[in-house]
Design a protein around this motif. Structure first.
Motif, short mmCIF file in Angstrom:
data_model
loop_
_atom_site.label_atom_id
_atom_site.label_comp_id
_atom_site.label_asym_id
_atom_site.label_seq_id
_atom_site.Cartn_x
_atom_site.Cartn_y
_atom_site.Cartn_z
N PHE A 69 -15.35 -12.79 1.14
CA PHE A 69 -14.36 -11.95 0.86
C PHE A 69 -14.46 -10.61 -0.04
O PHE A 69 -13.87 -10.11 0.09
CB PHE A 69 -13.82 -13.24 -0.50
N CYS A 74 -12.28 -7.81 -0.46
CA CYS A 74 -11.18 -8.56 -1.62
C CYS A 74 -10.80 -8.99 -0.25
O CYS A 74 -8.91 -9.26 -1.53
CB CYS A 74 -11.24 -7.86 -2.88
N SER A 75 -10.28 -9.89 0.34
CA SER A 75 -9.03 -9.26 1.34
C SER A 75 -8.88 -10.92 1.29
O SER A 75 -10.02 -11.35 2.35
CB SER A 75 -9.30 -8.40 2.58
N SER A 76 -7.67 -11.30 0.68
CA SER A 76 -7.58 -12.87 1.09
C SER A 76 -7.32 -13.35 1.75
O SER A 76 -7.87 -14.63 2.96
CB SER A 76 -6.55 -13.61 0.15
N GLU A 77 -6.44 -13.03 2.81
CA GLU A 77 -5.75 -12.64 4.41
C GLU A 77 -7.16 -13.13 5.26
O GLU A 77 -7.19 -13.47 6.09
CB GLU A 77 -5.05 -11.75 5.01
N THR A 79 -10.63 -13.50 5.02
CA THR A 79 -11.26 -14.90 4.35
C THR A 79 -10.55 -16.46 4.90
O THR A 79 -10.74 -16.41 5.25
CB THR A 79 -11.37 -14.64 2.93
N LEU A 80 -9.25 -15.42 4.44
CA LEU A 80 -8.50 -17.38 4.72
C LEU A 80 -8.49 -17.61 6.56
O LEU A 80 -8.92 -18.97 6.87
CB LEU A 80 -6.53 -17.14 4.60
N THR A 257 -11.42 -14.69 -7.00
CA THR A 257 -10.23 -15.26 -6.11
C THR A 257 -11.40 -16.13 -5.21
O THR A 257 -12.41 -16.16 -5.33
CB THR A 257 -9.19 -14.94 -5.79
N CYS A 258 -10.94 -17.51 -5.28
CA CYS A 258 -11.19 -18.58 -4.03
C CYS A 258 -10.78 -18.71 -2.75
O CYS A 258 -9.18 -18.81 -3.36
CB CYS A 258 -11.66 -19.65 -5.01
N SER A 259 -10.63 -19.42 -1.97
CA SER A 259 -10.15 -20.37 -1.45
C SER A 259 -9.11 -21.74 -1.78
O SER A 259 -9.75 -21.93 -2.24
CB SER A 259 -10.60 -21.00 0.11
#
Length: 266
Positions: A69, A74-77, A79-80, A257-259
């Protein structure tokens, strides 16, 4: 020494906050997924091998996605997507640019079982110090990687926790520290609870040391949060005004943030 990438990620955060660290060295055993991903960018879990350093017998280091991440801005997209690749295809690939960021801060090597035992023996023979297998992996890896400046190895467990391995390597059986010997003979205190969610919740709430009701004022302590601009000091009151929720006492609660499989840091 690291298995689940927790302690060493904390070191990475400390480095980002200004602690003068040149390299963070990931020391691992033959369950070397972290070494492989740092060196190649290819994250592909294999079968877990049981070793004499069992806390590193891990093939899916759940804390590693925190680093993913971070290096992906710091991109959640992003990382997901990588976490979905891992779940669906059993692997993922880190892009060259992000891998370079990782390699700027991390290096890694692994130790075999025999090398680990040899380090335990060597440390006792040359320095009169008994160490556990995990600490031995950390020390052994420093001999495999060319490092500049001073090197700090974080010891992990007391050698008595792995007395059979230490005994085999040194001929000396480590004893428990005096302040821990009572644990083996003291009566264990615990309560048995029914398989009832509400009763479990009430049990916890009845024993919570700080209960905050709606409308009550929180202690206005100063805390540090990590933002894109670096560490920032802020009062808890300011955070509440910003409609953010603080979770106390959670492992890794400093991360922004975390998943979905983890609780969010805040």
């Amino acid at each position: 020494p690291t298995g689940n990438f927790g302690d060493i990620y904390a070191g990475y955060v400390a480095k980002k906050m200004g602690l003068p660290i040149n390299k963070l060295v990931i020391a691992t055993n033959k369950n070397d997924i972290l070494k492989r991903v740092v060196n190649t960018g290819h994250y592909k879990p294999l079968k877990v091998e049981h070793t004499i350093s069992p806390s590193m017998d891990i093939q899916v280091a759940s804390n590693f996605e925190r680093l993913i991440f971070d290096v992906n801005s710091c991109s959640s997209e992003k990382t997901l997507k990588l976490m979905n690749d891992l779940n669906e295809r059993g692997q993922f690939k880190i892009e060259k640019e992000e891998l370079k960021i990782i390699k700027d801060s991390f290096s890694s090597a692994s130790l075999t079982e025999e090398e680990t035992k040899s380090i335990i023996s060597e440390m006792y023979k040359n320095h009169g110090i008994l160490i556990d297998p995990h600490t031995a992996v950390g020390i052994g890896v420093t001999k495999k990687i060319s490092l500049k400046g001073s090197t700090v190895v974080l010891a992990t467990a007391h050698p008595s926790k792995f007395s059979e391995v230490v005994m085999e390597a040194t001929g000396i059986r480590p004893e428990l520290p005096e302040n821990l010997k009572n644990i083996l003979v003291e009566k264990e205190n615990y309560d048995k609870l029914p398989n009832d969610l509400e009763k479990v919740k009430n049990y916890i709430l009845e024993r919570t040391w700080m209960k905050i009701k709606e409308g009550e004022k929180l202690p206005n302590s100063k805390v540090f949060i990590l933002s894109k601009d670096g560490p920032k000091e802020i009062s808890m009151g300011e955070i509440i005004v910003q409609d953010k929720v603080i979770l106390f006492g959670l492992p890794g609660a400093f991360t922004p943030t975390c998943s979905a499989k983890h609780l969010p840091g805040f």
